[in-house]
Design a protein around this motif. Structure first.
Motif, PDB file in Angstrom:
ATOM      1  N   THR A 263      -3.397  -0.634  14.296  1.00 31.11           N
ATOM      2  CA  THR A 263      -3.597   0.719  13.766  1.00 31.11           C
ATOM      3  C   THR A 263      -5.044   0.938  13.330  1.00 31.11           C
ATOM      4  O   THR A 263      -5.327   1.056  12.146  1.00 31.11           O
ATOM      5  CB  THR A 263      -2.658   1.003  12.567  1.00 31.11           C
ATOM      6  OG1 THR A 263      -2.801  -0.076  11.616  1.00 31.11           O
ATOM      7  CG2 THR A 263      -1.225   1.099  12.994  1.00 31.11           C
TER       8      THR A 263
ATOM      9  N   PHE B 279      -0.565  -2.947   8.851  1.00 33.16           N
ATOM     10  CA  PHE B 279      -0.896  -1.551   9.180  1.00 33.16           C
ATOM     11  C   PHE B 279      -1.871  -0.956   8.155  1.00 33.16           C
ATOM     12  O   PHE B 279      -1.946   0.262   8.006  1.00 33.16           O
ATOM     13  CB  PHE B 279       0.378  -0.690   9.230  1.00 33.16           C
ATOM     14  CG  PHE B 279       1.353  -1.092  10.301  1.00 33.16           C
ATOM     15  CD1 PHE B 279       0.934  -1.305  11.602  1.00 33.16           C
ATOM     16  CD2 PHE B 279       2.708  -1.244  10.008  1.00 33.16           C
ATOM     17  CE1 PHE B 279       1.836  -1.668  12.598  1.00 33.16           C
ATOM     18  CE2 PHE B 279       3.606  -1.597  10.996  1.00 33.16           C
ATOM     19  CZ  PHE B 279       3.173  -1.823  12.286  1.00 33.16           C
ATOM     20  N   ALA B 280      -2.607  -1.791   7.455  1.00 37.22           N
ATOM     21  CA  ALA B 280      -3.325  -1.322   6.255  1.00 37.22           C
ATOM     22  C   ALA B 280      -4.819  -1.084   6.453  1.00 37.22           C
ATOM     23  O   ALA B 280      -5.545  -0.894   5.486  1.00 37.22           O
ATOM     24  CB  ALA B 280      -3.100  -2.323   5.114  1.00 37.22           C
ATOM     25  N   TRP B 281      -5.287  -1.077   7.690  1.00 42.09           N
ATOM     26  CA  TRP B 281      -6.736  -1.020   7.913  1.00 42.09           C
ATOM     27  C   TRP B 281      -7.391   0.151   7.192  1.00 42.09           C
ATOM     28  O   TRP B 281      -8.460   0.016   6.588  1.00 42.09           O
ATOM     29  CB  TRP B 281      -7.023  -0.956   9.419  1.00 42.09           C
ATOM     30  CG  TRP B 281      -8.426  -1.296   9.822  1.00 42.09           C
ATOM     31  CD1 TRP B 281      -9.569  -1.191   9.101  1.00 42.09           C
ATOM     32  CD2 TRP B 281      -8.832  -1.816  11.102  1.00 42.09           C
ATOM     33  NE1 TRP B 281     -10.657  -1.601   9.817  1.00 42.09           N
ATOM     34  CE2 TRP B 281     -10.225  -1.986  11.062  1.00 42.09           C
ATOM     35  CE3 TRP B 281      -8.160  -2.147  12.272  1.00 42.09           C
ATOM     36  CZ2 TRP B 281     -10.960  -2.485  12.155  1.00 42.09           C
ATOM     37  CZ3 TRP B 281      -8.880  -2.628  13.350  1.00 42.09           C
ATOM     38  CH2 TRP B 281     -10.270  -2.798  13.286  1.00 42.09           C
ATOM     39  N   SER B 282      -6.777   1.329   7.228  1.00 47.51           N
ATOM     40  CA  SER B 282      -7.440   2.513   6.657  1.00 47.51           C
ATOM     41  C   SER B 282      -7.616   2.402   5.142  1.00 47.51           C
ATOM     42  O   SER B 282      -8.440   3.103   4.569  1.00 47.51           O
ATOM     43  CB  SER B 282      -6.673   3.798   7.006  1.00 47.51           C
ATOM     44  OG  SER B 282      -5.485   3.912   6.239  1.00 47.51           O
ATOM     45  N   ARG B 283      -6.847   1.531   4.484  1.00 46.17           N
ATOM     46  CA  ARG B 283      -7.026   1.337   3.050  1.00 46.17           C
ATOM     47  C   ARG B 283      -7.928   0.161   2.744  1.00 46.17           C
ATOM     48  O   ARG B 283      -8.443   0.026   1.643  1.00 46.17           O
ATOM     49  CB  ARG B 283      -5.663   1.150   2.351  1.00 46.17           C
ATOM     50  CG  ARG B 283      -4.807   2.387   2.367  1.00 46.17           C
ATOM     51  CD  ARG B 283      -5.383   3.520   1.522  1.00 46.17           C
ATOM     52  NE  ARG B 283      -4.864   4.819   1.924  1.00 46.17           N
ATOM     53  CZ  ARG B 283      -3.880   5.467   1.307  1.00 46.17           C
ATOM     54  NH1 ARG B 283      -3.304   4.938   0.241  1.00 46.17           N
ATOM     55  NH2 ARG B 283      -3.457   6.630   1.751  1.00 46.17           N
TER      56      ARG B 283
ATOM     57  N   VAL C 244      10.958   3.659   3.402  1.00 43.89           N
ATOM     58  CA  VAL C 244       9.818   4.471   2.985  1.00 43.89           C
ATOM     59  C   VAL C 244      10.164   5.931   3.240  1.00 43.89           C
ATOM     60  O   VAL C 244      10.668   6.279   4.301  1.00 43.89           O
ATOM     61  CB  VAL C 244       8.542   4.034   3.736  1.00 43.89           C
ATOM     62  CG1 VAL C 244       8.600   4.405   5.206  1.00 43.89           C
ATOM     63  CG2 VAL C 244       7.303   4.636   3.083  1.00 43.89           C
TER      64      VAL C 244
ATOM     65  N   GLU D  51       0.812  -1.216   0.000  1.00 46.39           N
ATOM     66  CA  GLU D  51       0.000   0.000   0.000  1.00 46.39           C
ATOM     67  C   GLU D  51       0.848   1.271   0.000  1.00 46.39           C
ATOM     68  O   GLU D  51       0.329   2.363  -0.254  1.00 46.39           O
ATOM     69  CB  GLU D  51      -0.981  -0.014   1.186  1.00 46.39           C
ATOM     70  CG  GLU D  51      -0.351   0.116   2.567  1.00 46.39           C
ATOM     71  CD  GLU D  51       0.082  -1.207   3.200  1.00 46.39           C
ATOM     72  OE1 GLU D  51       0.368  -2.169   2.447  1.00 46.39           O
ATOM     73  OE2 GLU D  51       0.158  -1.274   4.441  1.00 46.39           O
ATOM     74  N   HIS D  52       2.140   1.159   0.297  1.00 50.83           N
ATOM     75  CA  HIS D  52       2.998   2.351   0.299  1.00 50.83           C
ATOM     76  C   HIS D  52       3.535   2.699  -1.091  1.00 50.83           C
ATOM     77  O   HIS D  52       4.144   3.752  -1.248  1.00 50.83           O
ATOM     78  CB  HIS D  52       4.210   2.141   1.226  1.00 50.83           C
ATOM     79  CG  HIS D  52       3.865   2.030   2.675  1.00 50.83           C
ATOM     80  ND1 HIS D  52       4.802   1.819   3.659  1.00 50.83           N
ATOM     81  CD2 HIS D  52       2.675   2.103   3.328  1.00 50.83           C
ATOM     82  CE1 HIS D  52       4.207   1.760   4.838  1.00 50.83           C
ATOM     83  NE2 HIS D  52       2.919   1.921   4.658  1.00 50.83           N
TER      84      HIS D  52
ATOM     85  N   ARG E 237      -8.846   6.370  11.859  1.00 48.37           N
ATOM     86  CA  ARG E 237      -9.332   7.541  12.591  1.00 48.37           C
ATOM     87  C   ARG E 237     -10.818   7.470  12.904  1.00 48.37           C
ATOM     88  O   ARG E 237     -11.249   7.896  13.977  1.00 48.37           O
ATOM     89  CB  ARG E 237      -9.004   8.792  11.763  1.00 48.37           C
ATOM     90  CG  ARG E 237      -9.501  10.109  12.313  1.00 48.37           C
ATOM     91  CD  ARG E 237      -8.924  10.463  13.659  1.00 48.37           C
ATOM     92  NE  ARG E 237      -9.488  11.699  14.185  1.00 48.37           N
ATOM     93  CZ  ARG E 237     -10.679  11.787  14.767  1.00 48.37           C
ATOM     94  NH1 ARG E 237     -11.435  10.723  14.923  1.00 48.37           N
ATOM     95  NH2 ARG E 237     -11.109  12.950  15.222  1.00 48.37           N
TER      96      ARG E 237
ATOM     97  N   ALA F 178       6.602   9.734   6.676  1.00 45.76           N
ATOM     98  CA  ALA F 178       6.042   9.384   7.994  1.00 45.76           C
ATOM     99  C   ALA F 178       7.102   8.983   9.019  1.00 45.76           C
ATOM    100  O   ALA F 178       8.298   9.213   8.822  1.00 45.76           O
ATOM    101  CB  ALA F 178       4.958   8.327   7.844  1.00 45.76           C
TER     102      ALA F 178
ATOM    103  N   GLY G  47      -2.946   9.365  16.101  1.00 45.13           N
ATOM    104  CA  GLY G  47      -1.913  10.076  15.354  1.00 45.13           C
ATOM    105  C   GLY G  47      -0.625   9.286  15.206  1.00 45.13           C
ATOM    106  O   GLY G  47       0.324   9.761  14.604  1.00 45.13           O
ATOM    107  N   SER G  48      -0.613   8.059  15.747  1.00 45.23           N
ATOM    108  CA  SER G  48       0.561   7.212  15.518  1.00 45.23           C
ATOM    109  C   SER G  48       0.038   5.769  15.420  1.00 45.23           C
ATOM    110  O   SER G  48      -0.593   5.430  14.425  1.00 45.23           O
ATOM    111  CB  SER G  48       1.601   7.381  16.622  1.00 45.23           C
ATOM    112  OG  SER G  48       1.079   7.049  17.892  1.00 45.23           O
ATOM    113  N   ARG G  49       0.237   4.950  16.452  1.00 53.40           N
ATOM    114  CA  ARG G  49      -0.301   3.592  16.421  1.00 53.40           C
ATOM    115  C   ARG G  49      -0.503   3.079  17.838  1.00 53.40           C
ATOM    116  O   ARG G  49      -0.098   3.722  18.799  1.00 53.40           O
ATOM    117  CB  ARG G  49       0.636   2.667  15.643  1.00 53.40           C
ATOM    118  CG  ARG G  49       2.026   2.562  16.226  1.00 53.40           C
ATOM    119  CD  ARG G  49       2.873   1.553  15.429  1.00 53.40           C
ATOM    120  NE  ARG G  49       4.205   1.463  15.982  1.00 53.40           N
ATOM    121  CZ  ARG G  49       5.155   0.616  15.558  1.00 53.40           C
ATOM    122  NH1 ARG G  49       4.913  -0.207  14.563  1.00 53.40           N
ATOM    123  NH2 ARG G  49       6.336   0.585  16.132  1.00 53.40           N
ATOM    124  N   ARG G  50      -1.165   1.924  17.948  1.00 54.74           N
ATOM    125  CA  ARG G  50      -1.428   1.278  19.242  1.00 54.74           C
ATOM    126  C   ARG G  50      -2.305   2.148  20.142  1.00 54.74           C
ATOM    127  O   ARG G  50      -2.217   2.060  21.378  1.00 54.74           O
ATOM    128  CB  ARG G  50      -0.130   0.904  19.961  1.00 54.74           C
ATOM    129  CG  ARG G  50       0.811   0.015  19.138  1.00 54.74           C
ATOM    130  CD  ARG G  50       1.666  -0.895  19.977  1.00 54.74           C
ATOM    131  NE  ARG G  50       0.810  -1.731  20.808  1.00 54.74           N
ATOM    132  CZ  ARG G  50       0.050  -2.719  20.363  1.00 54.74           C
ATOM    133  NH1 ARG G  50       0.055  -3.059  19.085  1.00 54.74           N
ATOM    134  NH2 ARG G  50      -0.728  -3.371  21.183  1.00 54.74           N
TER     135      ARG G  50
END
Ligand SMILES: [Zn+2]
Ligand SMILES: [Zn+2]
Ligand SMILES: [Zn+2]
Lengths: 633, 633, 633
Positions: B78, B39-43, B358, B12-13, B81, B361, B103-106
């Motif tokens: 993650t 870490f891809a939940w938002s996509r 990457v 996804e990156h 939002r 971020a 704004g970050s994770r966990r």
């Protein structure tokens, strides 16, 4: 009065079957005093109004039957959990604005009236029930006011009470604005209602504001304590006491002491060496199992003054404790030495804390006179030795010392409000001075700042007394004693404002502090002839004689007749030198003591102690490591 | 099973056009495993219920077509939002009472049931869709439980769950009050509803309270993890794993591991040296580009135990990282050495994190196997070398070691609750012991505290195991191995209370710890014959033989037959000396290793590594700086 | 224009009877400028709308009659207490989420529109009333923006304004997500409304997020300031100024300066040495009473650029201050030296803060030109000497220097957002470079990052300029000057993302930073031929010439024609060596200065200063401790 021993006991921690054997063993050890009750509220009143005092009746009776005398503590330092439901806003609030939660102790704000009334109620229950009990020989209010930094609370209750206190002190808001100089930075208030406690401000608050809040907070402690004493006195003739701590300077112990009969304190020499003496690592290594050689002595002298002559050690360290950064075991003999150090300073009683190590909760790693498995711990054996020695020892005695040192809590509030240099504290200045005097072999009396009669003293020392009322200046100007002032003497008025004429403005001594500077401790300023000023220095002008100069030729110490002004913070060499000279002028003999050897005079007896880990020589003969030597005078 | 290599990849990156070339290059490098998805939940779910999994289908297919196997991670570390709007109270709350923001994770509390159900839902979507996918070779739950200090949460959700946990454990509030000793300081509770998490108390909370909260918090992680595994197993036969971290001791990895098939961990030798190994500056300077020579080995052995034999490195440092106080570049060769160190301890796979650096971020300064501009980075070249070497290398192997060392997370909870001396930690005690064993040339197995069968071991070491159940005492008393106990062994019962009879109360070994003390690290206590106790020491009584004495003549180590009790925290010299002697008694050969040279035995092969920056000699010949040497046994 | 002197005065602090004598004494001392008004709001408007300006009228008239010129400050840094009742949410909120309370100063959030309108109102009242007053020679907006860490506010007002700012900058939320790389860790936002300030996140926030918030916060200051200037300009032709501070880098002073006519700053050499220069203890001991020899010079050059040539010292330390960790007294002569240092850098005026030491409130221990008792303080005498010297001295002058050094606040925001190694800061890198240049005897101009015309310079240095727009690269590539880049030059794009091709991607210089590492300061990396890189190093690849190598043979400095790239953080030796060589290439003469001696060239005059505590030799002759020497050129 004979010197006595005691311990602190928590019958509620142990099966009732053990009580009688405990009492017998206490008596056999030679103990007289047993303090109980001060943390037992949840077992005396398990739910609001449900009273359960019978077990305490039986505990007192069991101790009394064994010939012991009880010091009964009011349980107000540990309100039960249900109290929080009745008074959710009784919790103190820390400087960050967070309520300090239930789950340990001292979870109350001194200013909360609801909790104040609950305390009235429980104290009255105690006093009614035990006021005439023949086994209750003394009272203790609450426990260790100020422990865990609990004097300053920023709660709504505190804010409201602070406003009332300010109104009482200043009368009108205009008077307060003028007294504090609130015109500076447009900080004027239109009414007392607008004033908050001085926390979370963007820059530092007005020092007048901070000092007022510290004074208010101190007064709240005295007020809280007095409510308890007044109730106890309705029912009992036994003396009332409170157990103070070491180096707690957030409230005025003298003011609290005014309402009590006896001052007691809790003396933990090893814990204190680690966490509050302020010594460097080398010193800590040298005294790690013995404690600082002067810290206990200083507090003994301080609390003798707070108790107007009557004082005890209520809690004496009995072995390793649980709460210091590191918790070493004492050298064999130290539990005896500490007791004799206390008697040398006039203690009526020394009570070891605690009887038996409790295996649970916060203090499970705090040693007792007995181990958790009921075996004798070293403290028991040393206490027994002291008991034997006391049998033929003289009575309690604390004759007036030749040297007086003023310690004023209000001055500490002011220095804490405005140290002006990182790490500078009034307590440390006084303690450094005390140490120097004691290393010169002198016995010292501590006097409160309100003292006006200095009769009988050859030297009166008042360093750092940042606010000095006119009548004190006058008294010091008129006494027959040599008087030592400075640094920072009379440097502020009563509201933390610099006075004009500039300080010290002392009648009889033409000296003016024209400028003040602070420096890192690694930048000592050498004095001609030895020693340094470190950290704090004043530029002095005046017509008095220069007694000591800095290496750069500027005046360091001024003297006119019996008045001496020291314009900086002397290191040990400087202080010993300055005070040696004054002792010579005052006709007082000094003897320099080295390492861990110290002495103090009582009536007819000079008591020598050796805090060193090696034997040492004294004028009275050889003294063992951790040893005590009694020299007839 | 062949040893394998892999990497972590975030399709996804990167533009989809790059995926195929990436996959081909991975395969050409010799990689087997590609971890994706975590870490891809938002996509995958850009708004609640709007699912978008097609790109992930394609990514898996692209990787699979290149012959790679996917480790598929659930994305629950993650939450997007929008999740915060659905569950505003799902955020963990720190010890100061502040919600930990997005704004970050966990950014979740393990105890929040609403978020738990969202995790069920997304995991089920993953498992349904990919459970039978031929390219998905393994699963990973969440990511690095505990990273950024996320185990302890003081939220309302945690408080509620804590009360339920306490009720389950204690049954009645009276039992809890008794077990914790709440009579102390009147801390009795009338109901479980009254109990809060132990933060923001005035003084320290009851250690029983703190320990219970730590155990509860640990259990919540296991519970959270098990929900995911249970769902995955409904749909998939591929093994489930989680990637642990280095020196995370806030939850019981063994309990989490019980529900998984493979343990993996994320190994960052240079970052860890800087921020958690606990070494002095001299040691850090010596190993700044290589990492501590024992820290990775220790965790390899630990996670082999957590994985019940099956374990991987899921993230292997590939160059400088972004998150340590300082972020140096590894010496050339270290990325190869670290892989071989892992295989020496039985790793099935070593995956470098990450494929390509990457550019955006939080981790933009974290190196990859490729640079951001797609050029080869040093890690790619060293990985290729390892891949070449693996082709003819033996299979995965981790034969039983002669020495076992017990590591118990619950003991760490207890030490953290009550270190008794500043800076003392159970982990450090175990790691110091491990280091000493490894410097004696020994291969070591880590065992969990629940182990009862010690068959096959010559030595079992269990220092610092502060709570020791009776059946473990019995098992250790009956094993044929030499057993090393102390300090602090069996010093508390299951509820953090000191037991009577006093510790260790070990059948077959007449030793009693009569007193405990802690000291600053600059006050080491010398032992007769070399070495010191530092920081922590116990006074021992007993009828067993004194094997080592302190310089002052007090007993330091007791021994009776095969049981040895060490009454303090030994420095390196002391530990090597004590264990050398026990090895001699047990007939185990030792060889002292110096500097950065270490070795470990696998079936038929002793694998030598040199963490030093200079070449060194070994019994098997010269070894280069950052070198690996394979010695046939 | 003649060089002038001045002071800051608070008529509201003193009885009106004193004003006239004060004014006369100021004039007699040789002062020109008197700043007043900036903290007086509570006396000008004691309650909302109740205006009381007559006293200020009289104060200005009194000063004016004495021939003095007034700098009139708007009082917006100290809103009165009643303002908080009108706008309870105007308080800034700290990073922990706590409102910053009333009771000192700067208790406002720059983003609060309600307070913004109150400021409009009070500034208009000032401007209307005094805009044409003949005695008002200049204006000052507010006071010391940023003091007490007040730029970053996490209030609701700030959050709302931040979202608007983001919308303006990025247009669509998709553009923002892409620019920041929010796909990383699923941090995508669905709307601007979802974005919070980047505080209290679990792990560090996205650096793009943090940098955006820092830029926003900086812009809010410029916007706040511009509102005041726009109103003043409606009514007055007198120049507008603001008094900046030392080493404040939380807002872009150049952007604020764009709306002003004169830059001024508040120079406290001794306080700054203690609390922000970043020197080791040895350096602090050497300069404890003099201040760092380069810190003032650097800021003089910086603020000359901020003021586009016009600048003052608005507050010059006059003796010990109250606010540093330690507060020493200056060496005799330093108050004169500091003034001459300012004139050497082109200052139009030097104003001592403050006229008379105020005995109350927060700054009661801050010296003045007069003591609290109205006696002359040392600053008055030294100011009078300067006034005498100025009478025949040349006019204000600051000719273009041969060397330019770019200082870019935005780069500091980025470094602060991501230092990558503990303690690394852009300011320190620039200041280290400045110090090296100054120790080579060079005069230096500071240029802002927006500069595109480098005409007249022989050397342009731009270390650490982490984001470098294409047109700046182009301008630097085309200038006739020697250009020094690196480390970290052009390492990020405008949104804090690593660019591809990799940095520096500088036309005309074939160098690529292939990898970056940071190390502890105790691990310096030696350079062949002397000096070290410390803390920060880049691995460089490229076809340019290697000008300096590391001891291990890796390239440290690349050069191609007039472009030089330095791949690390040089220590003093390294920097002096690198710049000496470039000076030689550029035909600039250097002279190495030792100890505390420095010089700076004005038109026709080289001004030498000696910050040392001992006399020293210069090419122009002997210079006393704390001395000034004027050498004709
Ligand atoms: Zn009786
Ligand atoms: Zn397929
Ligand atoms: Zn006029």
């Amino acid at each position: 009065m004979k010197r006595t021993l005691g311990t602190c006991y928590y019958p509620e921690h142990w099966p009732e079957e053990m009580w009688e054997a405990d009492a017998r063993r206490m008596a056999e050890t030679g103990l007289t005093w047993i303090r109980i009750g001060e943390f037992a509220w949840s077992r005396l009143e398990p739910s609001p109004g449900e009273l359960n005092f019978e077990w305490l009746d039986r505990a007192i009776e069991t101790l009394g039957r064994a010939g012991l005398k009880v010091v009964l503590g009011t349980p107000t330092a540990t309100p039960p959990r249900w109290m929080i439901d009745r008074h959710p806003d009784m919790l103190a609030v820390d400087a960050h604005g967070r309520p300090r939660k239930f789950g340990s102790r001292r979870h109350y704000c001194f200013s909360h009236e609801g909790y104040g009334r609950e305390c009235d109620r429980i104290v009255r229950l105690f006093a009614e029930r035990y006021g005439k009990n023949p086994h209750v020989g003394a009272w203790q209010t609450d426990n260790e006011y100020g422990c865990h930094k609990t004097i300053l609370s920023y709660s709504d209750a505190a804010a409201r009470a602070f406003r009332v206190w300010l109104q009482d002190r200043y009368g009108s808001i205009g008077a307060l604005n003028r007294a504090w100089g609130n015109i500076f930075w447009s900080m004027d208030y239109a009414s007392f209602e607008e004033i908050d406690p001085p926390n979370l401000t963007v820059a530092e608050p007005n020092p007048s504001h901070t000092l007022a809040f510290r004074r208010f907070s101190s007064d709240q402690v005295a007020r809280f304590n007095k409510r308890q004493v007044d109730i106890i006195r309705e029912y009992s003739d036994a003396p009332a006491s409170h157990n103070y701590m070491g180096r707690f300077t957030d409230f005025d112990h003298f003011k609290v002491g005014d309402d009590l009969d006896i001052a007691t304190w809790d003396s933990y020499p090893l814990g204190f060496l680690e966490d509050r003496v302020g010594a460097d690592r080398e010193h800590k290594r040298a005294f790690v199992r013995q404690g600082d050689p002067d810290f206990q002595a200083f507090h003994h002298d301080l609390y003798r003054a707070v108790g107007r002559g009557r004082w005890w050690v209520m809690e004496q360290q009995p072995g390793p404790v649980n709460w210091a950064p590191y918790n070493p075991a004492p050298l064999p003999g130290m539990m005896r030495l500490w007791a004799w150090e206390a008697y040398a300073h006039g203690a009526e009683a020394v009570c070891y804390f605690r009887w038996r190590q409790v295996p649970f909760a916060q203090e499970q790693m705090h040693a007792g006179m007995l181990r958790s498995d009921n075996a004798d711990a070293p403290a028991l054996l040393e206490a027994r030795q002291v008991a034997d020695e006391l049998r033929d020892a003289p009575d309690v005695s604390a004759p007036q010392a030749p040297v007086a040192l003023i310690f004023d809590y209000d001055a500490d509030f002011a220095w804490t409000t405005q140290p002006h240099g990182k790490g500078l504290s009034y307590f440390q200045l006084i303690f450094d001075t005390y140490k120097a005097l004691r290393k010169l072999g002198l016995s010292v009396d501590i006097l409160r700042g309100e003292t006006r009669d200095f009769g009988g003293y050859s030297i009166v020392s008042a360093p750092g007394l940042i606010y000095m009322p006119q009548d004190l200046k006058k008294a010091l100007g008129q006494t027959q004693a040599h008087v030592v002032l400075g640094p920072r003497t009379a440097a502020r008025n009563a509201d933390m404002v610099i006075p004009v004429p500039l300080p010290p403005d002392m009648p009889g001594l033409e000296v003016t502090v024209s400028r003040v500077e602070t420096l890192g401790l690694d930048m000592p300023m050498p004095l001609k002839g030895g020693g340094h000023f470190t950290g704090y220095r004043e530029e002095l002008e005046g017509a008095a004689d220069v007694a000591v100069e800095l290496e750069d030729g500027q005046p360091a110490v001024f003297r006119h007749e019996k008045l001496t002004y020291v314009g900086g913070w002397g290191d040990e060499t400087a202080l010993k030198r300055i005070y040696s000279e004054i002792c010579a002028l005052a006709g007082i003999e000094t003897r320099e003591l080295a390492g861990g050897v110290r002495c103090r005079d009582t009536d007819g007896l000079r008591i020598w102690t050796n805090y060193g880990a090696e034997p040492a020589e004294t004028p009275a003969g050889r003294i063992e490591a951790a040893g005590v030597l009694l020299e007839k005078l």
